[in-house]
Design a protein around this motif. Structure first.
Motif, PDB file in Angstrom:
ATOM      1  N   LEU A  69       0.803  -1.326  -0.128  1.00 28.04           N
ATOM      2  CA  LEU A  69      -0.084   0.008   0.005  1.00 28.04           C
ATOM      3  C   LEU A  69       0.659   1.330   0.143  1.00 28.04           C
ATOM      4  N   VAL A  70       2.019   1.059   0.613  1.00 29.26           N
ATOM      5  CA  VAL A  70       3.025   2.276   0.717  1.00 29.26           C
ATOM      6  C   VAL A  70       3.626   2.433  -0.741  1.00 29.26           C
ATOM      7  N   HIS A  71       4.031   1.449  -1.390  1.00 21.99           N
ATOM      8  CA  HIS A  71       4.525   1.484  -2.795  1.00 21.99           C
ATOM      9  C   HIS A  71       3.442   1.805  -3.687  1.00 21.99           C
ATOM     10  N   ARG A  72       2.451   1.712  -3.333  1.00 29.29           N
ATOM     11  CA  ARG A  72       1.329   2.068  -4.528  1.00 29.29           C
ATOM     12  C   ARG A  72       0.677   3.483  -4.338  1.00 29.29           C
ATOM     13  N   GLY A  73       1.104   4.216  -3.129  1.00 31.15           N
ATOM     14  CA  GLY A  73       0.913   5.712  -2.775  1.00 31.15           C
ATOM     15  C   GLY A  73      -0.314   5.760  -2.082  1.00 31.15           C
ATOM     16  N   ILE A  74      -0.984   4.614  -1.490  1.00 24.41           N
ATOM     17  CA  ILE A  74      -2.026   4.604  -0.802  1.00 24.41           C
ATOM     18  C   ILE A  74      -1.775   5.173   0.647  1.00 24.41           C
ATOM     19  N   LEU A  75      -0.894   4.303   1.128  1.00 25.12           N
ATOM     20  CA  LEU A  75      -0.629   4.781   2.585  1.00 25.12           C
ATOM     21  C   LEU A  75       0.769   5.423   2.334  1.00 25.12           C
ATOM     22  N   ASP A  76       0.886   6.738   3.408  1.00 27.49           N
ATOM     23  CA  ASP A  76       2.283   7.289   3.509  1.00 27.49           C
ATOM     24  C   ASP A  76       3.258   6.605   4.038  1.00 27.49           C
ATOM     25  N   ALA A  77       2.927   5.610   5.129  1.00 32.04           N
ATOM     26  CA  ALA A  77       3.864   4.796   5.807  1.00 32.04           C
ATOM     27  C   ALA A  77       3.258   3.670   6.474  1.00 32.04           C
ATOM     28  N   THR A  78       3.795   2.850   6.737  1.00 25.79           N
ATOM     29  CA  THR A  78       3.777   1.803   7.607  1.00 25.79           C
ATOM     30  C   THR A  78       4.718   1.156   8.530  1.00 25.79           C
ATOM     31  N   PHE A  79       4.561   0.682   9.402  1.00 19.02           N
ATOM     32  CA  PHE A  79       5.302   0.323  10.682  1.00 19.02           C
ATOM     33  C   PHE A  79       5.232  -1.079  10.888  1.00 19.02           C
ATOM     34  N   TYR A  80       6.349  -1.769  10.925  1.00 22.13           N
ATOM     35  CA  TYR A  80       6.632  -3.317  11.064  1.00 22.13           C
ATOM     36  C   TYR A  80       6.412  -3.510  12.455  1.00 22.13           C
ATOM     37  N   CYS A  81       5.417  -4.193  12.824  1.00 24.64           N
ATOM     38  CA  CYS A  81       5.117  -4.629  14.080  1.00 24.64           C
ATOM     39  C   CYS A  81       5.422  -6.153  14.229  1.00 24.64           C
ATOM     40  N   PRO A  82       6.313  -6.744  14.835  1.00 27.32           N
ATOM     41  CA  PRO A  82       6.461  -8.444  14.660  1.00 27.32           C
ATOM     42  C   PRO A  82       5.252  -8.769  15.737  1.00 27.32           C
ATOM     43  N   THR A  83       4.673  -9.843  15.236  1.00 31.87           N
ATOM     44  CA  THR A  83       3.600 -10.319  16.116  1.00 31.87           C
ATOM     45  C   THR A  83       3.949 -11.326  17.008  1.00 31.87           C
ATOM     46  N   GLY A  84       5.287 -11.839  16.956  1.00 36.44           N
ATOM     47  CA  GLY A  84       5.780 -12.932  17.886  1.00 36.44           C
ATOM     48  C   GLY A  84       5.474 -14.132  17.553  1.00 36.44           C
ATOM     49  N   GLY A  85       4.401 -14.309  16.566  1.00 33.03           N
ATOM     50  CA  GLY A  85       4.026 -15.694  16.109  1.00 33.03           C
ATOM     51  C   GLY A  85       4.902 -16.728  16.094  1.00 33.03           C
ATOM     52  N   LYS A  86       6.108 -16.412  15.187  1.00 33.84           N
ATOM     53  CA  LYS A  86       7.180 -17.313  15.331  1.00 33.84           C
ATOM     54  C   LYS A  86       7.782 -18.082  16.315  1.00 33.84           C
TER      55      LYS A  86
END
Length: 160
Positions: free
Chosen positions: A126-143
């Protein structure tokens, strides 16, 4: 080669982005809330003491794109002043707010999500497509959770 900005975005430097988005002049924004207090308190800590950042409204969208779309639309129709920045606790909610803004032909609002998921329709896309201005990586801890579960199933014990 990966840029410094890209590396910082992956680390989740929320305050850098939010301050960068509104540093030119005082701004208004609101946060679409889900249910996890950790993200909300982290955002609050990041903007604490920044007099030029005002949270105008907090909207509950329960991590759902359609609910975020509805809440943003309701807010945008009734508010006195539109936000400069929408910070949502998931990429899906940020995208829902973006869709509502598009439907209402609202321009000039920046949308920020949290998750930083890869793949089609994920926050990075979505950031690459110009829809979102940014996103933040939030690890889930699932692994890590799966790893611990497998170790427990194999009989390993852990101390508190």
């Amino acid at each position: 080669m990966e840029s410094q900005f890209s590396r910082q975005m992956k680390k989740g430097v929320l305050e850098m982005l939010v301050l960068g988005l509104v540093c030119e002049q005082p701004g208004h924004g609101y946060e679409l809330l889900g249910r996890l207090a950790a993200r909300s308190s982290g955002f609050a800590r990041a903007i604490a003491g920044q007099e030029n950042i005002v949270i105008e409204q907090k909207l509950v969208a329960n991590w759902m794109q359609d609910q975020a779309q509805d809440r943003f639309k309701e807010y945008a129709i009734t508010c006195d002043e539109l936000p400069d920045v929408v910070v949502a606790q998931s990429d899906a909610m940020a995208y829902g707010a973006y869709i509502a803004a598009e439907e209402l032909r609202i321009e000039g609002v920046r949308f920020v999500g949290m998750d930083g998921l890869e793949g089609e329709g994920g926050g990075v896309d979505l950031v690459h497509r110009g829809i979102l201005d940014a996103t933040f990586y939030c690890p889930t801890g699932g692994k890590e959770a799966v790893s611990y579960l497998l170790r427990i199933l194999e009989g390993e014990t852990f101390s508190e």
